[in-house]
Write an enzyme that holds these catalytic residues in place. Structure first.
Site, PDB file in Angstrom:
ATOM      1  N   GLU A 120       0.877  -1.048   0.022  1.00  0.00           N
ATOM      2  CA  GLU A 120       0.101  -0.111   0.126  1.00  0.00           C
ATOM      3  C   GLU A 120       0.842   1.199  -0.153  1.00  0.00           C
ATOM      4  O   GLU A 120       1.984   1.058   0.059  1.00  0.00           O
ATOM      5  CB  GLU A 120      -1.029   0.051   1.157  1.00  0.00           C
ATOM      6  CG  GLU A 120      -2.077  -0.893   1.098  1.00  0.00           C
ATOM      7  CD  GLU A 120      -2.934  -1.214   2.401  1.00  0.00           C
ATOM      8  OE1 GLU A 120      -2.869  -0.351   3.118  1.00  0.00           O
ATOM      9  OE2 GLU A 120      -3.832  -1.972   2.167  1.00  0.00           O
ATOM     10  N   HIS A 249      -9.231   9.184   2.444  1.00  0.00           N
ATOM     11  CA  HIS A 249      -8.747   8.005   1.643  1.00  0.00           C
ATOM     12  C   HIS A 249      -8.955   8.661  -0.030  1.00  0.00           C
ATOM     13  O   HIS A 249      -9.997   9.172  -0.133  1.00  0.00           O
ATOM     14  CB  HIS A 249      -9.686   6.999   1.996  1.00  0.00           C
ATOM     15  CG  HIS A 249      -8.814   5.553   1.520  1.00  0.00           C
ATOM     16  ND1 HIS A 249      -8.892   5.484  -0.155  1.00  0.00           N
ATOM     17  CD2 HIS A 249      -8.265   4.657   1.799  1.00  0.00           C
ATOM     18  CE1 HIS A 249      -8.316   4.235  -0.020  1.00  0.00           C
ATOM     19  NE2 HIS A 249      -7.751   3.881   1.005  1.00  0.00           N
ATOM     20  N   ARG A 295      -0.902   9.019   1.656  1.00  0.00           N
ATOM     21  CA  ARG A 295      -2.273   9.260   1.181  1.00  0.00           C
ATOM     22  C   ARG A 295      -2.634  10.571   0.974  1.00  0.00           C
ATOM     23  O   ARG A 295      -3.420  11.093   0.309  1.00  0.00           O
ATOM     24  CB  ARG A 295      -3.127   8.653   2.358  1.00  0.00           C
ATOM     25  CG  ARG A 295      -3.980   7.509   1.805  1.00  0.00           C
ATOM     26  CD  ARG A 295      -4.853   6.905   3.102  1.00  0.00           C
ATOM     27  NE  ARG A 295      -4.632   5.409   2.808  1.00  0.00           N
ATOM     28  CZ  ARG A 295      -4.970   4.507   3.653  1.00  0.00           C
ATOM     29  NH1 ARG A 295      -5.673   4.998   4.559  1.00  0.00           N
ATOM     30  NH2 ARG A 295      -4.814   3.357   3.426  1.00  0.00           N
ATOM     31  N   HIS A 356     -11.798   9.305   5.983  1.00  0.00           N
ATOM     32  CA  HIS A 356     -11.455   7.924   6.175  1.00  0.00           C
ATOM     33  C   HIS A 356     -11.065   7.610   7.664  1.00  0.00           C
ATOM     34  O   HIS A 356     -11.382   6.667   8.206  1.00  0.00           O
ATOM     35  CB  HIS A 356     -10.432   7.613   5.146  1.00  0.00           C
ATOM     36  CG  HIS A 356     -10.163   6.173   5.412  1.00  0.00           C
ATOM     37  ND1 HIS A 356     -10.896   5.084   5.029  1.00  0.00           N
ATOM     38  CD2 HIS A 356      -8.880   5.253   5.572  1.00  0.00           C
ATOM     39  CE1 HIS A 356     -10.456   3.822   5.008  1.00  0.00           C
ATOM     40  NE2 HIS A 356      -9.040   4.123   5.418  1.00  0.00           N
ATOM     41  N   ARG A 391      -1.499   8.869   8.927  1.00  0.00           N
ATOM     42  CA  ARG A 391      -1.231   7.609   9.137  1.00  0.00           C
ATOM     43  C   ARG A 391      -0.783   6.624   8.018  1.00  0.00           C
ATOM     44  O   ARG A 391      -1.224   6.941   6.986  1.00  0.00           O
ATOM     45  CB  ARG A 391      -2.543   7.020   9.624  1.00  0.00           C
ATOM     46  CG  ARG A 391      -2.499   5.389   9.753  1.00  0.00           C
ATOM     47  CD  ARG A 391      -3.753   5.135  10.251  1.00  0.00           C
ATOM     48  NE  ARG A 391      -4.882   5.099   9.390  1.00  0.00           N
ATOM     49  CZ  ARG A 391      -5.127   4.277   8.555  1.00  0.00           C
ATOM     50  NH1 ARG A 391      -4.862   2.992   8.585  1.00  0.00           N
ATOM     51  NH2 ARG A 391      -6.381   4.215   7.782  1.00  0.00           N
TER      52      ARG A 391
HETATM   53  P1  FAD Z   1     -14.335   0.370  15.156  1.00  0.00           P
HETATM   54  O1  FAD Z   1     -13.895  -0.608  14.618  1.00  0.00           O
HETATM   55  O2  FAD Z   1     -14.670   1.514  14.477  1.00  0.00           O
HETATM   56  O3  FAD Z   1     -15.221   0.108  16.548  1.00  0.00           O
HETATM   57  C1  FAD Z   1     -15.841   1.041  17.093  1.00  0.00           C
HETATM   58  C2  FAD Z   1     -17.029   0.667  18.050  1.00  0.00           C
HETATM   59  O4  FAD Z   1     -17.698   1.557  18.924  1.00  0.00           O
HETATM   60  C3  FAD Z   1     -18.280   0.217  17.096  1.00  0.00           C
HETATM   61  O5  FAD Z   1     -18.811  -0.994  17.841  1.00  0.00           O
HETATM   62  C4  FAD Z   1     -19.283   1.144  17.502  1.00  0.00           C
HETATM   63  O6  FAD Z   1     -20.454   0.914  17.439  1.00  0.00           O
HETATM   64  C5  FAD Z   1     -19.018   1.508  18.981  1.00  0.00           C
HETATM   65  N1  FAD Z   1     -19.361   3.073  19.626  1.00  0.00           N
HETATM   66  C6  FAD Z   1     -19.158   3.969  19.090  1.00  0.00           C
HETATM   67  N2  FAD Z   1     -19.719   5.016  19.611  1.00  0.00           N
HETATM   68  C7  FAD Z   1     -20.491   4.474  20.715  1.00  0.00           C
HETATM   69  C8  FAD Z   1     -21.160   4.776  22.027  1.00  0.00           C
HETATM   70  N3  FAD Z   1     -21.559   5.997  22.147  1.00  0.00           N
HETATM   71  N4  FAD Z   1     -21.553   3.841  22.675  1.00  0.00           N
HETATM   72  C9  FAD Z   1     -21.639   2.508  22.406  1.00  0.00           C
HETATM   73  N5  FAD Z   1     -20.648   2.053  21.316  1.00  0.00           N
HETATM   74  C10 FAD Z   1     -20.115   2.823  20.500  1.00  0.00           C
HETATM   75  N6  FAD Z   1      -7.123   0.338   8.727  1.00  0.00           N
HETATM   76  C11 FAD Z   1      -6.215  -0.659   8.827  1.00  0.00           C
HETATM   77  O7  FAD Z   1      -5.205  -0.646   9.325  1.00  0.00           O
HETATM   78  N7  FAD Z   1      -6.060  -1.384   7.374  1.00  0.00           N
HETATM   79  C12 FAD Z   1      -7.102  -1.608   6.673  1.00  0.00           C
HETATM   80  O8  FAD Z   1      -7.057  -2.248   5.628  1.00  0.00           O
HETATM   81  C13 FAD Z   1      -8.230  -0.489   6.695  1.00  0.00           C
HETATM   82  N8  FAD Z   1      -9.370  -0.580   6.077  1.00  0.00           N
HETATM   83  C14 FAD Z   1     -10.350   0.250   6.342  1.00  0.00           C
HETATM   84  C15 FAD Z   1     -11.594   0.473   5.504  1.00  0.00           C
HETATM   85  C16 FAD Z   1     -12.536   1.149   5.698  1.00  0.00           C
HETATM   86  C17 FAD Z   1     -13.703   1.068   4.741  1.00  0.00           C
HETATM   87  C18 FAD Z   1     -12.432   1.999   6.856  1.00  0.00           C
HETATM   88  C19 FAD Z   1     -13.843   2.726   7.265  1.00  0.00           C
HETATM   89  C20 FAD Z   1     -11.479   1.778   7.685  1.00  0.00           C
HETATM   90  C21 FAD Z   1     -10.322   1.164   7.433  1.00  0.00           C
HETATM   91  N9  FAD Z   1      -9.253   1.038   8.381  1.00  0.00           N
HETATM   92  C22 FAD Z   1      -8.222   0.160   8.113  1.00  0.00           C
HETATM   93  C23 FAD Z   1      -9.088   1.932   9.630  1.00  0.00           C
HETATM   94  C24 FAD Z   1      -9.685   0.663  10.623  1.00  0.00           C
HETATM   95  O9  FAD Z   1     -10.354  -0.060  10.151  1.00  0.00           O
HETATM   96  C25 FAD Z   1     -10.170   1.529  11.907  1.00  0.00           C
HETATM   97  O10 FAD Z   1      -9.377   2.408  12.189  1.00  0.00           O
HETATM   98  C26 FAD Z   1     -10.020   0.481  13.023  1.00  0.00           C
HETATM   99  O11 FAD Z   1     -10.905  -0.659  12.859  1.00  0.00           O
HETATM  100  C27 FAD Z   1     -10.752   0.878  14.078  1.00  0.00           C
HETATM  101  O12 FAD Z   1     -11.044  -0.116  15.218  1.00  0.00           O
HETATM  102  P2  FAD Z   1     -11.643   0.541  16.520  1.00  0.00           P
HETATM  103  O13 FAD Z   1     -11.990  -0.797  17.513  1.00  0.00           O
HETATM  104  O14 FAD Z   1     -11.063   1.628  17.285  1.00  0.00           O
HETATM  105  O15 FAD Z   1     -13.123   0.958  16.182  1.00  0.00           O
HETATM  106  C1  SIN Z   2      -7.306   0.388   2.243  1.00  0.00           C
HETATM  107  O1  SIN Z   2      -7.691  -0.945   2.200  1.00  0.00           O
HETATM  108  O2  SIN Z   2      -7.184   1.027   1.227  1.00  0.00           O
HETATM  109  C2  SIN Z   2      -7.580   1.017   3.641  1.00  0.00           C
HETATM  110  C3  SIN Z   2      -6.107   0.721   4.410  1.00  0.00           C
HETATM  111  C4  SIN Z   2      -6.147   1.620   5.454  1.00  0.00           C
HETATM  112  O3  SIN Z   2      -6.977   2.468   5.922  1.00  0.00           O
HETATM  113  O4  SIN Z   2      -5.202   1.548   6.125  1.00  0.00           O
END
Ligand code: FAD
Ligand code: SIN
Length: 545
Positions: A120, A249, A295, A356, A391
């Site tokens: 990437e 993104h 990015r 993103h 990032r």
């Molecule tokens: P999240 O996975 O967003 O989980 C947050 C949780 O908190 C959810 O369950 C939500 O419902 C809950 N929540 C929120 N507010 C409240 C509240 N007030 N009360 C109760 N529950 C609440 N990163 C990478 O490293 N590699 C990738 O390939 C990648 N691809 C991505 C593709 C997409 C489309 C997106 C959107 C992001 C991507 N990212 C990627 C970023 C990465 O997915 C996220 O940064 C990471 O998953 C965040 O994890 P988290 O557990 O912190 O939050």
């Molecule tokens: C992607 O698959 O392009 C997302 C990867 C990331 O947000 O780290």
């Protein structure tokens, strides 16, 4: 109604789930999540998890790439720790049952010798461990299955945390309180099914609420990403930092009916090229790394191309690759693009940048500890110092894994050794509130915030645009605050309040930084100014005595 537990976890993405699984053998756990448990940014992650597995790669290279992407604002100690612990955390996922793609053979590969490693933007080496183009879905499913089988964990779906519950030890000792409250002992959460606010009282609380994408009109994020943890942490008195660094993104599908659909950077990693409407590649004009530049560079390049041409989108073209390869490597992307009438194996796909990832968040130390004792923050909601001003791709899931592990270790130690004061907690006070008669206030303001943030606080900023955004944010915040205390809380109102708070904090951070660095680009200060600005932007709610 009150629930008591040793640990309260808010959020069920990778950060919350892994932390829960790690602490559950040591104490009781309540996990609240605002929708269905799988609804999270994690579930939509595509590209994968960055980590060093190839013999020709090295920790030093991954560290160097992360620091270079972060543009002078990463904390080196944090970067080294996260990169070096990466392989162990990925092996741990494999042990839990997560399947990653391997080269040529369907066998699982715990030692990582045979893991298929993608590429990437900003990475000098192939190091993205992935599960086809649905890495997040695989991780989320395996962790959630495990969690549901654990009898120490109570899962509360459709419970949205409203605010943290904090208290001051200084007050307890009979002194006049002269600073912010310093302990957290849980949170209030609205049970959306019966509209009741419950008290969750816990010795240790974790914010794992994810990102802020929904603050912007166009985003790759699902609806849950309203910055609740950052807003709650800020209201409780914790420091938040670096919120001006919103990552856009470069490649979200451009189609009126495609809500939040990302086209993974891994497509460019496999040779996909960005081209303009006439089919001409343009990235070589902007960076020697061309389509695999960081990015911030690629998103700004697309923004420039679109402003110059007046076109609605640019295009991502991987059609020169064999169709069997495209369908095998990107089955999810292929099928989804096809639904919208684009065949990736034959046509360039229209793409635009969209909000993103939030690089800033609630400030934590090396163990995920915030400024408030017994309150941890992990994942996208936290600001650990890993990402700096931008990032590096696929470092987010990695950070969540490493910090969930570190925070769990620290939380378990505290549970065993700390003397917890458990103060009396009043239940949620609804006296004087009525059901809302003006739901239009919520929808109108929700829409307005997302539009002005997109137009004025987007990829390219200026002092004038930021000032306009600031004025609007202040009016809306004021309106919400008045409304908030008069009416019964609803999920939409809670999210709107958080969205407005986070928008305001992003604007304040962006106005503060008088230079351009990483994801923050202001036309009035187009250059990097290390002498004055090589430092974090830190905000803390003023103390109200
Ligand atoms: P999240 O996975 O967003 O989980 C947050 C949780 O908190 C959810 O369950 C939500 O419902 C809950 N929540 C929120 N507010 C409240 C509240 N007030 N009360 C109760 N529950 C609440 N990163 C990478 O490293 N590699 C990738 O390939 C990648 N691809 C991505 C593709 C997409 C489309 C997106 C959107 C992001 C991507 N990212 C990627 C970023 C990465 O997915 C996220 O940064 C990471 O998953 C965040 O994890 P988290 O557990 O912190 O939050
Ligand atoms: C992607 O698959 O392009 C997302 C990867 C990331 O947000 O780290």
């Amino acid at each position: 109604m009150e629930h008591k537990s040793d640990f309260l976890i808010i959020g069920s993405g990778v950060a919350g789930l892994l932390f829960a699984l790690k602490v559950a053998d040591f104490g009781s756990v309540c996990l609240v999540t605002k929708k269905k448990a799988s609804e999270s940014n994690t579930n939509y992650a595509q590209g994968g998890i960055a980590s060093v597995f190839d013999n020709l790669d090295s920790f030093d290279q991954h560290i160097k790439d992360t620091l270079s992407s972060g543009n002078g604002l990463c904390n080196r100690e944090v970067v080294e720790r996260v990169v070096k612990e990466g392989p162990d955390r990925i092996r741990e996922l494999i042990d839990l049952g997560v399947t990653f793609n391997v080269k040529d053979t369907p066998l699982s590969d715990r030692d990582g010798v045979n893991l298929d490693l993608g590429r990437e933007g900003g990475h000098s080496h192939n190091r993205i461990v992935h599960s086809q183009d649905m890495t997040g879905r695989e991780v989320e499913k395996v962790l959630l299955d495990r969690l549901k089988k654990h009898d120490q964990i109570m899962l509360f779906e459709n419970h949205i945390a409203v605010d943290l519950i904090t208290y001051s030890t200084r007050m307890k000792r009979g002194h006049v309180t002269t600073t912010h409250e310093d302990f957290c002992c849980g949170a209030y959460a609205l049970d959306r099914e019966n509209s009741r606010v419950k008290t969750f009282n816990a010795k240790i609380t974790l914010l794992a609420t994810g990102g802020t994408g929904k603050v912007y009109l166009y985003t790759s994020n699902p609806d849950i990403a309203t910055g609740d943890g950052i807003a709650m942490g800020y209201r409780a008195g914790a420091r938040v930092a670096n919120l001006e660094f919103v990552q856009f993104h470069p490649t979200c599908l451009y189609h009126p009916d495609a809500k939040n659909f990302l086209i993974s950077e891994a497509v460019r990693g496999e040779g996909g090229q960005l081209v303009d409407a006439s089919g001409k590649p343009f990235m070589e004009k902007y960076d020697p790394q061309k389509d695999l530049a960081c990015r911030d560079v690629v998103a700004r390049a697309i923004d420039t191309e679109l402003k110059k041409s007046g076109d609605q989108s640019v295009f991502l073209d991987i059609s020169h690759k064999a169709s069997t390869f495209i369908k095998g490597r990107f089955p999810n992307l292929y099928e989804n693009c096809k639904k919208f009438g684009f065949d990736m194996t034959r046509d360039p796909v229209p793409v635009v940048p969209a909000a993103h990832y939030m690089c800033g968040g609630v400030v934590t130390d090396m163990n995920g500890q915030t400024d408030i004792q017994c309150l941890f923050a992990v994942g996208e909601t936290a600001c650990t110092g890993l990402h700096g001003a931008n990032r590096l791709a696929s470092n987010s899931l990695l950070e969540a894994l490493v910090y969930a592990d570190a925070a769990a270790g620290q939380a378990i130690t505290e549970l065993k050794t700390r003397d917890f004061l458990m103060p009396h907690i009043s239940s949620w006070d609804e006296v004087g509130t009525t059901d809302s008669d003006e739901v239009v206030m919520v929808t109108q303001n929700w829409d307005e915030i997302r539009r002005f943030m997109w137009s004025y606080v987007g990829i390219v900023r200026s002092d004038k645009r930021l000032a306009r955004a600031r004025r609007r944010a202040e009016i809306i915040l004021d309106e919400i605050e008045k409304y908030y205390w008069d009416f019964k809380v609803t999920g939409d109102l809670i999210e709107l309040r958080n969205l407005a708070t986070v928008a305001d904090l992003i604007i304040k951070c962006a106005m503060h930084r008088k230079e351009s660095r990483g994801l923050h680009y202001n036309i009035e200060y187009p250059s990097l100014d290390d002498a004055r600005w090589q430092k974090d932007t830190v905000l803390r709610r003023p103390f109200v005595g």
